[in-house]
Motif scaffolding. Structure first.
Motif, PDB file in Angstrom:
ATOM      1  N   ILE B  45       0.868  -1.169   0.000  1.00  0.00           N
ATOM      2  CA  ILE B  45       0.000   0.000   0.000  1.00  0.00           C
ATOM      3  C   ILE B  45       0.909   1.225   0.000  1.00  0.00           C
ATOM      4  O   ILE B  45       1.624   1.480   0.969  1.00  0.00           O
ATOM      5  CB  ILE B  45      -0.933   0.000   1.220  1.00  0.00           C
ATOM      6  CG1 ILE B  45      -1.800  -1.265   1.218  1.00  0.00           C
ATOM      7  CG2 ILE B  45      -1.804   1.247   1.223  1.00  0.00           C
ATOM      8  CD1 ILE B  45      -2.649  -1.445   2.460  1.00  0.00           C
ATOM      9  N   LEU B  46       0.911   1.931  -1.125  1.00  0.00           N
ATOM     10  CA  LEU B  46       1.757   3.117  -1.269  1.00  0.00           C
ATOM     11  C   LEU B  46       0.942   4.360  -1.004  1.00  0.00           C
ATOM     12  O   LEU B  46      -0.262   4.375  -1.250  1.00  0.00           O
ATOM     13  CB  LEU B  46       2.273   3.200  -2.700  1.00  0.00           C
ATOM     14  CG  LEU B  46       3.541   2.464  -3.099  1.00  0.00           C
ATOM     15  CD1 LEU B  46       3.730   2.615  -4.596  1.00  0.00           C
ATOM     16  CD2 LEU B  46       4.745   3.009  -2.363  1.00  0.00           C
ATOM     17  N   GLY B  47       1.613   5.398  -0.586  1.00  0.00           N
ATOM     18  CA  GLY B  47       0.904   6.659  -0.403  1.00  0.00           C
ATOM     19  C   GLY B  47       1.793   7.639   0.316  1.00  0.00           C
ATOM     20  O   GLY B  47       2.712   7.239   1.028  1.00  0.00           O
ATOM     21  N   GLY B  48       1.545   8.909   0.114  1.00  0.00           N
ATOM     22  CA  GLY B  48       2.339   9.933   0.774  1.00  0.00           C
ATOM     23  C   GLY B  48       1.923  10.087   2.222  1.00  0.00           C
ATOM     24  O   GLY B  48       1.010   9.420   2.694  1.00  0.00           O
ATOM     25  N   SER B  49       2.596  11.010   2.917  1.00  0.00           N
ATOM     26  CA  SER B  49       2.213  11.294   4.301  1.00  0.00           C
ATOM     27  C   SER B  49       0.803  11.867   4.316  1.00  0.00           C
ATOM     28  O   SER B  49       0.465  12.685   3.463  1.00  0.00           O
ATOM     29  CB  SER B  49       3.173  12.306   4.916  1.00  0.00           C
ATOM     30  OG  SER B  49       4.490  11.899   4.679  1.00  0.00           O
TER      31      SER B  49
END
Lengths: 265, 276
Positions: B45-49
């Motif tokens: 699961i990728l994602g920014g802050s």
């Protein structure tokens, strides 16, 4: 309008807080008294190490403080009593005020400073470092695992400490009695015991158990509701101490009034 | 939607999310997430802050309750089960926290053995053997008597993985496995995840923002942005994606500077609206 809203909000906040404490306290009581009968064993090992921490390690400082308190009580009551030439009543004055009031109260305050704050700091740190979350994901109930041993240690150790504190207070009074009021040690202790009814001691001990429950609930609740970040741990710890002292005094008032009216009838 | 999820999907999928919404108070973090995790795959699961990826992970292991939607895990909708049922499911999953979350008052060995001592009636000698085995798997043989404070960051993570593995979980969750580690140690942790994957065919779910590590360990990826699924697919599909948001994330392009005062004002008020 503004003011009434504010008052209303503070009252609901306070009630919600008390509700949270009651929930935590009753769950800890459930895990201490009911769950063991249903095959969820108590963590005696952890409870014993907590009892060492809460009780045994508090003895030196508690002894010193209550000895001084006993001595102070003797001096203060002698100040008034000697006007009537009734210095021999110092023993009973010290004995009764120690066992009924100051023994349990001073013990509670020492324990708040040593252990209530430590509970909040320990659990708060665990909250910040996700250790509480880790317990939950391992299907281990944090209240069962962390709060219950502290709860058990507190409700056992606080009355024990209180008895010790009472004795040290009486000893402090005796120092004055022997030095200034022509008592011998034996006669002072006998006079103290003669002045005491079992009721005085028991009401003090009942209070101390209630104090123990209050201190555990506040300390652990503050720890568990710690927000993110290390500075929140400090805040929880401070709040645990301040709220505990306040609530212990409220509980003290409630039970003192209760005992007063009960003995009246 | 309700019970209409078809049975075929469920039997293949280890975890199915359907319209998952999670809120903190008034503020909604996840706005309807739906995807499946297939048995035996490693999903990153990728994602920014602030994208909501950590909240998603916390919801999957039952630390947050969704406000609506379904999470089907091992045939049960964990969004709507009792605490007791959830605890039964939790015995089948392992979670490795960002900072390790080892109990500071216990040795490494006691940490790893804790779930076994709590949930099984195994002999102490058996637990001892399992403990050695798990520590060996993560490359920490002989460290059972160390306190967590005596371990380095990478070793703490490994010990946390050993603890997560203690109950032989079917699903393993990782929260930011390489956070706070130097590149070499982080690569070691990636290697460990790959080893677990090939050795046990476990379903592994990893939350991270480290692209290199993500492409190394993932079978499939989900990109989360502002509480929504932006893209989902295999690593190749992700690399080839032309979706602007995916490209921006993968090519590490900074958010465009807001030059116009009016735009800036709009951005602020929009954020504010989201924040409510």
């Amino acid at each position: 309008m503004e003011l009434t809203t504010q008052i209303g909000e503070s009252v609901t906040d306070a009630l919600a807080y008390l509700g949270a404490l009651a929930t935590l306290g009753s769950r800890a009581a459930y895990f201490t008294f009911v769950a063991p009968l249903r095959g969820k064993p108590l963590r005696l090992q952890r409870a014993i190490s907590q009892a060492m921490q809460v009780g045994v390690r508090a003895l030196p400082i508690l002894s010193l403080i209550t000895f001084f308190i006993g001595l102070i009580l003797a001096l203060q009551s002698a100040y008034e009593l000697r006007k009537f030439g009734a210095l021999n009543f110092v023993a009973s004055a010290v004995a009764i005020s120690m066992t009924r009031e100051l023994g349990p109260l001073i013990t509670a305050i020492v324990v708040i400073g040593r252990s209530g704050s430590a509970f909040a700091a320990e659990i708060g740190t665990m909250k910040v470092t996700e250790e509480i979350d880790a317990l939950e994901t391992m299907a281990i109930n944090p209240i069962h695992f962390l709060v219950t041993p502290k709860f058990l240690a507190m409700i056992v150790m606080l009355p024990c400490l209180t008895i010790w504190a009472n004795s040290m207070g009486i000893l402090g009074g005796a120092l004055f009695g022997v030095a200034q009021a022509d008592f011998t040690w034996v006669r002072y202790v006998r006079a103290s015991l003669d002045a005491l009814f079992l009721r005085d001691i028991v009401t003090g001990l009942v209070k101390s158990v209630m104090f123990g429950i209050t201190i555990t609930a506040v300390g652990c609740h503050e720890g568990l509701s710690t927000g993110a970040g290390a500075e929140q741990v400090g805040r929880s710890t401070t709040r645990a101490v301040v709220v505990s002292i306040f609530l212990v005094i409220v509980v003290d008032l409630v039970f003192t009034a209760l005992f007063f009216f009960m003995s009246d009838r | 939607m309700g019970q209409t999820i078809n049975a075929a999907m469920q039997s293949e999928a280890m975890i199915s999310l359907r319209g998952l919404r999670v809120s903190y108070g008034e503020r909604e973090i996840l706005h309807g997430i739906s995807f499946d995790v297939v048995h035996g795959e490693t999903l990153v699961i990728l994602g920014g802050s602030g994208s909501g990826k950590s909240t998603l992970l916390r919801t999957l292991v039952g630390l947050e309750r969704p406000s609506s939607g379904e999470i089907w895990l091992k045939g049960k909708n964990i969004a709507a089960i009792s605490a007791e049922e959830m605890d039964e499911i939790r015995k089948k999953i392992g979670m490795s926290f960002q900072g390790g979350a080892l109990f500071g008052s216990m040795t490494v060995g006691e940490n790893v053995a804790l779930p076994l001592r709590e949930h099984t009636k195994l002999e102490e000698s058996t637990i001892e053997i399992i403990l050695r085995l798990k520590l060996d798997q993560v490359g920490l043989s002989g460290f059972e008597n160390y306190m967590p404070s005596q371990l380095s960051g990478g070793m703490k993570k490994r010990a946390a993985v050993a603890r997560a593995l203690a109950m032989d979980p079917e699903i393993l969750f990782f929260d930011e496995p390489s956070a706070g580690l130097d590149p070499i140690i982080a690569a070691g942790v990636d290697q460990l995840i790959l080893e677990l994957k090939s050795a046990f065919h476990m379903t592994i779910i990893v939350v991270t923002h480290e692209l290199a590590s993500a492409f190394l360990i993932a079978d499939r990826m989900v990109l989360i942005d502002k509480g929504n699924v932006v893209a989902i697919g295999s690593t190749e599909e992700m690399r080839a994606s032309t979706q602007p948001r995916v490209r921006q994330f993968l090519d590490r392009i900074a958010e465009p500077e807001v030059s116009q005062e009016l735009d800036y004002l709009q951005m602020l008020t929009e954020d504010n609206r989201l924040g409510r």
